[in-house]
Design an enzyme around this catalytic site. Structure first.
Site, PDB file in Angstrom:
ATOM      1  N   ILE A  87       0.824  -1.208   0.000  1.00  0.00           N
ATOM      2  CA  ILE A  87       0.000   0.000   0.000  1.00  0.00           C
ATOM      3  C   ILE A  87       0.862   1.264   0.000  1.00  0.00           C
ATOM      4  O   ILE A  87       0.490   2.272  -0.610  1.00  0.00           O
ATOM      5  CB  ILE A  87      -1.003  -0.001   1.186  1.00  0.00           C
ATOM      6  CG1 ILE A  87      -1.988   1.165   1.049  1.00  0.00           C
ATOM      7  CG2 ILE A  87      -0.287   0.032   2.518  1.00  0.00           C
ATOM      8  CD1 ILE A  87      -2.796   1.181  -0.215  1.00  0.00           C
ATOM      9  N   GLY A 304      -5.504  -7.087   0.634  1.00  0.00           N
ATOM     10  CA  GLY A 304      -6.029  -6.113   1.593  1.00  0.00           C
ATOM     11  C   GLY A 304      -5.174  -4.861   1.602  1.00  0.00           C
ATOM     12  O   GLY A 304      -4.589  -4.486   0.576  1.00  0.00           O
ATOM     13  N   GLU A 305      -5.109  -4.202   2.766  1.00  0.00           N
ATOM     14  CA  GLU A 305      -4.330  -2.972   2.952  1.00  0.00           C
ATOM     15  C   GLU A 305      -4.897  -1.778   2.201  1.00  0.00           C
ATOM     16  O   GLU A 305      -4.389  -0.671   2.320  1.00  0.00           O
ATOM     17  CB  GLU A 305      -2.858  -3.152   2.534  1.00  0.00           C
ATOM     18  CG  GLU A 305      -2.114  -4.248   3.245  1.00  0.00           C
ATOM     19  CD  GLU A 305      -0.674  -4.398   2.754  1.00  0.00           C
ATOM     20  OE1 GLU A 305      -0.214  -3.557   1.942  1.00  0.00           O
ATOM     21  OE2 GLU A 305      -0.012  -5.360   3.185  1.00  0.00           O
ATOM     22  N   GLY A 306      -5.927  -1.972   1.364  1.00  0.00           N
ATOM     23  CA  GLY A 306      -6.395  -0.887   0.506  1.00  0.00           C
ATOM     24  C   GLY A 306      -5.689  -0.860  -0.836  1.00  0.00           C
ATOM     25  O   GLY A 306      -5.811   0.112  -1.589  1.00  0.00           O
TER      26      GLY A 306
END
Length: 340
Positions: A87, A304-306
């Site tokens: 990210i 994930g993590e954006g």
């Protein structure tokens, strides 16, 4: 459905650009949606920000549903701070601001490391034994998340995406998915951070037992029962950002589970949501189908993590840029489609 004056004006502006009708595909839909969210024919993306909420989950301490130990949550927060995670890289590549929030990590961070301290507790309880959090903790998480979004909005951010970090949070997301979509647990459970087939089967068995243990009577009670502090904060942040007419970029499986809760609380949030991608985590595709959502990207991501949100934001920029800067047939002196 009759279009409003703004919707008609936006559609006309899109259709009269120097291109065949519909030739820019999803970018046209995206430009239209962002214009509607911002209530203008000249929408813009300003100070886009990804907020990564981190929190630990009580069930992770036993290691039954997670191949990585709970300590990895805190270790990854340090990785975010040090700029070493995916990210960080994608946010830097695409000129996106990044904020990291301690929503409830089982670790005490030094106040000098530059994360936002919104800790509710040192992780949730194990929902095998009791609800993950109390309703009071859930409300506290909502208030803290709302303040974070309000501050970003005051500083000029009109486009926000959310990421998360929390070992075992795919288990919470699966439970929430099952509750809100009425999908059997076995169809909601995936590999998370890398479970094999046997591990997925065991995870599904455990979560089915958890699911049968409770009968939540409201969306917030379901969130408090099955969720994580990071998921609760993402849910509240989605609701607050929507109320502020921000563009809300939805990432993958975990963030979409928070959206399911947010939509159950306030159905209007869906009008502000842009779906970044289709995650490779089992269940996410069905979540998107339930929401009648069309994601912008399908890259096989399940990190994930954006990260999906960060990769999608350039497409948001491109959509408003073509709307604002591409010539029309009239302005360019180009002949439009013949009428015969």
């Amino acid at each position: 459905m009759v279009k409003t004056d703004l919707q008609q004006a936006l559609q006309h502006k899109i259709d009269t650009k120097t291109k065949p009708l519909g030739a820019l595909g999803k970018l046209e839909d995206l430009a239209f949606k962002i214009g509607c969210i911002q209530n203008t024919e000249t929408p813009k993306i300003t100070n886009p920000t990804i907020v990564v909420f981190a929190g630990d989950h009580g069930i992770a301490a036993k290691g039954e549903v997670n191949p990585f130990p709970q300590e990895v949550t805190a270790q990854m927060v340090y990785n975010f701070v040090n700029g070493g995670a995916a990210i960080n890289v994608f946010s830097k590549t695409n000129d996106i601001d990044l904020k990291v929030v301690d929503a409830g990590v089982n670790h005490t961070f030094d106040s000098e490391i530059g994360i936002i301290d919104a800790k509710i507790d040192f992780g949730t309880k194990n929902y095998q034994n009791e609800p993950a959090m109390t309703l009071e903790q859930c409300e506290e998480a909502f208030k803290k998340a709302e303040t974070i979004v309000e501050n970003l909005h005051k500083n000029g951010c009109n486009t926000i995406g959310f990421g998360e970090m929390g070992i075992s949070n795919t288990s919470s997301a699966a439970l929430l998915m099952s509750y809100f979509t009425k999908t059997p647990i076995k169809d909601c459970v995936g590999s998370g951070t890398g479970l094999d087939t046997q591990g997925i089967s065991k995870k599904a068995e455990i979560l089915e037992s958890v699911f049968q243990k409770y009968t939540p009577q409201s969306p917030k009670e379901a969130l408090a029962t099955f969720g994580g502090f990071e998921i609760a904060m993402i849910c509240a942040a989605i609701i607050k950002a929507s109320a502020l007419n921000m563009v809300v970029v939805i990432d993958g499986f975990i963030v979409t589970s928070a959206l399911l809760v947010a939509k159950a609380i306030n159905p209007d949030v869906i009008d502000h949501a842009v779906f970044a991608h289709n995650s490779n985590e089992q269940g996410h595709k069905n979540m998107l189908a339930f929401l009648k959502a069309e994601p912008l990207l399908d890259l096989g991501l399940r990190l994930g993590e954006g990260t999906g949100a960060a990769l999608a934001i350039p497409l948001l920029r491109a959509s408003v840029d073509f709307l604002n800067h591409m010539a029309s047939f009239e302005s360019a002196g180009v002949s439009g489609e013949s009428e015969n």
